[in-house]
Design a protein around this motif. Structure first.
Motif, PDB file in Angstrom:
ATOM      1  N   SER A  74       0.829  -1.207   0.000  1.00  0.00           N
ATOM      2  CA  SER A  74       0.000   0.000   0.000  1.00  0.00           C
ATOM      3  C   SER A  74       0.862   1.257   0.000  1.00  0.00           C
ATOM      4  O   SER A  74       0.498   2.260  -0.629  1.00  0.00           O
ATOM      5  CB  SER A  74      -0.981  -0.004   1.171  1.00  0.00           C
ATOM      6  OG  SER A  74      -0.291  -0.131   2.385  1.00  0.00           O
ATOM      7  N   SER A  75       2.013   1.213   0.649  1.00  0.00           N
ATOM      8  CA  SER A  75       2.912   2.368   0.636  1.00  0.00           C
ATOM      9  C   SER A  75       3.424   2.649  -0.775  1.00  0.00           C
ATOM     10  O   SER A  75       3.466   3.801  -1.212  1.00  0.00           O
ATOM     11  CB  SER A  75       4.096   2.138   1.574  1.00  0.00           C
ATOM     12  OG  SER A  75       3.678   2.074   2.896  1.00  0.00           O
ATOM     13  N   VAL A  76       3.815   1.597  -1.464  1.00  0.00           N
ATOM     14  CA  VAL A  76       4.310   1.766  -2.829  1.00  0.00           C
ATOM     15  C   VAL A  76       3.215   2.318  -3.730  1.00  0.00           C
ATOM     16  O   VAL A  76       3.445   3.257  -4.504  1.00  0.00           O
ATOM     17  CB  VAL A  76       4.863   0.423  -3.373  1.00  0.00           C
ATOM     18  CG1 VAL A  76       5.094   0.478  -4.864  1.00  0.00           C
ATOM     19  CG2 VAL A  76       6.140   0.052  -2.640  1.00  0.00           C
ATOM     20  N   PHE A 119       0.057   8.257   2.163  1.00  0.00           N
ATOM     21  CA  PHE A 119       1.290   7.492   2.322  1.00  0.00           C
ATOM     22  C   PHE A 119       2.031   7.935   3.581  1.00  0.00           C
ATOM     23  O   PHE A 119       2.462   7.108   4.391  1.00  0.00           O
ATOM     24  CB  PHE A 119       2.179   7.671   1.087  1.00  0.00           C
ATOM     25  CG  PHE A 119       3.626   7.325   1.319  1.00  0.00           C
ATOM     26  CD1 PHE A 119       4.025   6.010   1.484  1.00  0.00           C
ATOM     27  CD2 PHE A 119       4.591   8.317   1.380  1.00  0.00           C
ATOM     28  CE1 PHE A 119       5.357   5.696   1.701  1.00  0.00           C
ATOM     29  CE2 PHE A 119       5.917   8.010   1.587  1.00  0.00           C
ATOM     30  CZ  PHE A 119       6.305   6.696   1.756  1.00  0.00           C
ATOM     31  N   ILE A 120       2.181   9.230   3.762  1.00  0.00           N
ATOM     32  CA  ILE A 120       2.883   9.759   4.939  1.00  0.00           C
ATOM     33  C   ILE A 120       2.149   9.350   6.220  1.00  0.00           C
ATOM     34  O   ILE A 120       2.771   8.907   7.195  1.00  0.00           O
ATOM     35  CB  ILE A 120       3.043  11.285   4.835  1.00  0.00           C
ATOM     36  CG1 ILE A 120       4.012  11.619   3.688  1.00  0.00           C
ATOM     37  CG2 ILE A 120       3.539  11.883   6.153  1.00  0.00           C
ATOM     38  CD1 ILE A 120       4.054  13.084   3.309  1.00  0.00           C
ATOM     39  N   ALA A 121       0.828   9.485   6.212  1.00  0.00           N
ATOM     40  CA  ALA A 121       0.045   9.103   7.395  1.00  0.00           C
ATOM     41  C   ALA A 121       0.184   7.611   7.691  1.00  0.00           C
ATOM     42  O   ALA A 121       0.312   7.208   8.857  1.00  0.00           O
ATOM     43  CB  ALA A 121      -1.419   9.468   7.189  1.00  0.00           C
ATOM     44  N   LEU A 122       0.188   6.783   6.660  1.00  0.00           N
ATOM     45  CA  LEU A 122       0.333   5.340   6.828  1.00  0.00           C
ATOM     46  C   LEU A 122       1.680   4.986   7.443  1.00  0.00           C
ATOM     47  O   LEU A 122       1.763   4.171   8.365  1.00  0.00           O
ATOM     48  CB  LEU A 122       0.165   4.640   5.478  1.00  0.00           C
ATOM     49  CG  LEU A 122       0.215   3.129   5.450  1.00  0.00           C
ATOM     50  CD1 LEU A 122      -0.978   2.556   6.200  1.00  0.00           C
ATOM     51  CD2 LEU A 122       0.224   2.632   4.023  1.00  0.00           C
ATOM     52  N   VAL A 123       2.733   5.615   6.964  1.00  0.00           N
ATOM     53  CA  VAL A 123       4.069   5.349   7.495  1.00  0.00           C
ATOM     54  C   VAL A 123       4.170   5.811   8.947  1.00  0.00           C
ATOM     55  O   VAL A 123       4.716   5.104   9.802  1.00  0.00           O
ATOM     56  CB  VAL A 123       5.146   6.012   6.614  1.00  0.00           C
ATOM     57  CG1 VAL A 123       6.508   5.979   7.283  1.00  0.00           C
ATOM     58  CG2 VAL A 123       5.206   5.330   5.253  1.00  0.00           C
ATOM     59  N   LEU A 124       3.628   6.988   9.256  1.00  0.00           N
ATOM     60  CA  LEU A 124       3.660   7.482  10.637  1.00  0.00           C
ATOM     61  C   LEU A 124       2.849   6.582  11.570  1.00  0.00           C
ATOM     62  O   LEU A 124       3.280   6.294  12.684  1.00  0.00           O
ATOM     63  CB  LEU A 124       3.146   8.922  10.702  1.00  0.00           C
ATOM     64  CG  LEU A 124       4.042   9.978  10.059  1.00  0.00           C
ATOM     65  CD1 LEU A 124       3.353  11.336  10.074  1.00  0.00           C
ATOM     66  CD2 LEU A 124       5.390  10.037  10.746  1.00  0.00           C
ATOM     67  N   LEU A 125       1.687   6.143  11.111  1.00  0.00           N
ATOM     68  CA  LEU A 125       0.857   5.245  11.909  1.00  0.00           C
ATOM     69  C   LEU A 125       1.564   3.916  12.161  1.00  0.00           C
ATOM     70  O   LEU A 125       1.560   3.400  13.280  1.00  0.00           O
ATOM     71  CB  LEU A 125      -0.485   5.013  11.209  1.00  0.00           C
ATOM     72  CG  LEU A 125      -1.472   4.107  11.914  1.00  0.00           C
ATOM     73  CD1 LEU A 125      -1.951   4.767  13.204  1.00  0.00           C
ATOM     74  CD2 LEU A 125      -2.655   3.832  11.000  1.00  0.00           C
ATOM     75  N   SER A 130       4.476   0.356  15.770  1.00  0.00           N
ATOM     76  CA  SER A 130       5.660  -0.447  16.032  1.00  0.00           C
ATOM     77  C   SER A 130       6.329  -0.008  17.332  1.00  0.00           C
ATOM     78  O   SER A 130       6.755  -0.839  18.124  1.00  0.00           O
ATOM     79  CB  SER A 130       6.649  -0.308  14.873  1.00  0.00           C
ATOM     80  OG  SER A 130       7.843  -0.963  15.157  1.00  0.00           O
ATOM     81  N   LYS A 131       6.391   1.280  17.565  1.00  0.00           N
ATOM     82  CA  LYS A 131       6.993   1.793  18.797  1.00  0.00           C
ATOM     83  C   LYS A 131       6.178   1.348  20.010  1.00  0.00           C
ATOM     84  O   LYS A 131       6.734   0.913  21.013  1.00  0.00           O
ATOM     85  CB  LYS A 131       7.075   3.322  18.737  1.00  0.00           C
ATOM     86  CG  LYS A 131       7.679   3.965  19.943  1.00  0.00           C
ATOM     87  CD  LYS A 131       9.134   3.645  20.046  1.00  0.00           C
ATOM     88  CE  LYS A 131       9.746   4.426  21.195  1.00  0.00           C
ATOM     89  NZ  LYS A 131      11.114   4.068  21.437  1.00  0.00           N
ATOM     90  N   ARG A 132       4.863   1.435  19.889  1.00  0.00           N
ATOM     91  CA  ARG A 132       3.987   1.025  20.995  1.00  0.00           C
ATOM     92  C   ARG A 132       4.156  -0.464  21.276  1.00  0.00           C
ATOM     93  O   ARG A 132       4.220  -0.893  22.420  1.00  0.00           O
ATOM     94  CB  ARG A 132       2.532   1.361  20.642  1.00  0.00           C
ATOM     95  CG  ARG A 132       1.567   1.112  21.774  1.00  0.00           C
ATOM     96  CD  ARG A 132       0.156   1.586  21.462  1.00  0.00           C
ATOM     97  NE  ARG A 132      -0.357   1.088  20.214  1.00  0.00           N
ATOM     98  CZ  ARG A 132      -0.724   1.867  19.179  1.00  0.00           C
ATOM     99  NH1 ARG A 132      -0.658   3.159  19.267  1.00  0.00           N
ATOM    100  NH2 ARG A 132      -1.187   1.325  18.080  1.00  0.00           N
TER     101      ARG A 132
END
Length: 139
Positions: A74-76, A119-125, A130-132
């Protein structure tokens, strides 16, 4: 240098856990527990825990890998698709001969910008998730 089956099992388990996104500290703890059990009991690790992949499933299911590949796909699509649509909109403003699906240039620019923003929102989410998840291993 030859490795014992126990060492190979531990190395494979660590590699699978890290590939599936288990934090390094947690993966190290899991592998140490396996090594400790095998050393104390003398059991074969495969007999005691199953294959490294099967044992890793109890800590990081394969479904995470499916989500990982969906994130990549989805990012691509969002990044390249959004950029392509945005660029065609900009070119259509410069020279009206550039046509894409019969859409006016301003709509293409808006759709392309929305794709890039998604795309930016998906990567940040994904990063926040992942951090959580990595923080929950320390609790």
């Amino acid at each position: 240098m030859t490795h014992t089956p126990d060492e190979e099992y531990a190395a494979d388990l660590r590699e699978i856990l890290e590939f599936r996104g288990v934090p390094t500290e947690a993966a190290t703890q899991i592998v140490r527990e396996v090594q400790s059990h095998v050393a104390e009991s003398g059991e074969d690790p495969v007999a005691a825990f199953g294959t490294p992949g099967e044992y890793a499933d109890s800590f990081a299911p394969k479904s995470r890998m499916a989500r990982f590949w969906m994130l990549i796909l989805s990012s691509v699509i969002l990044a390249f698709g959004g950029t392509y649509v945005l660029i065609t909109g900009v070119f259509a403003l410069q020279a009206p001969g550039h046509d894409l699906w019969g859409l006016p240039p301003w709509i293409r620019i808006a759709v392309g910008a929305a794709g890039i923003a998604s795309f930016i929102a998906l990567v940040l989410l994904a990063g926040a998730r992942s951090k959580r998840r990595s923080l929950t291993w320390h609790i």
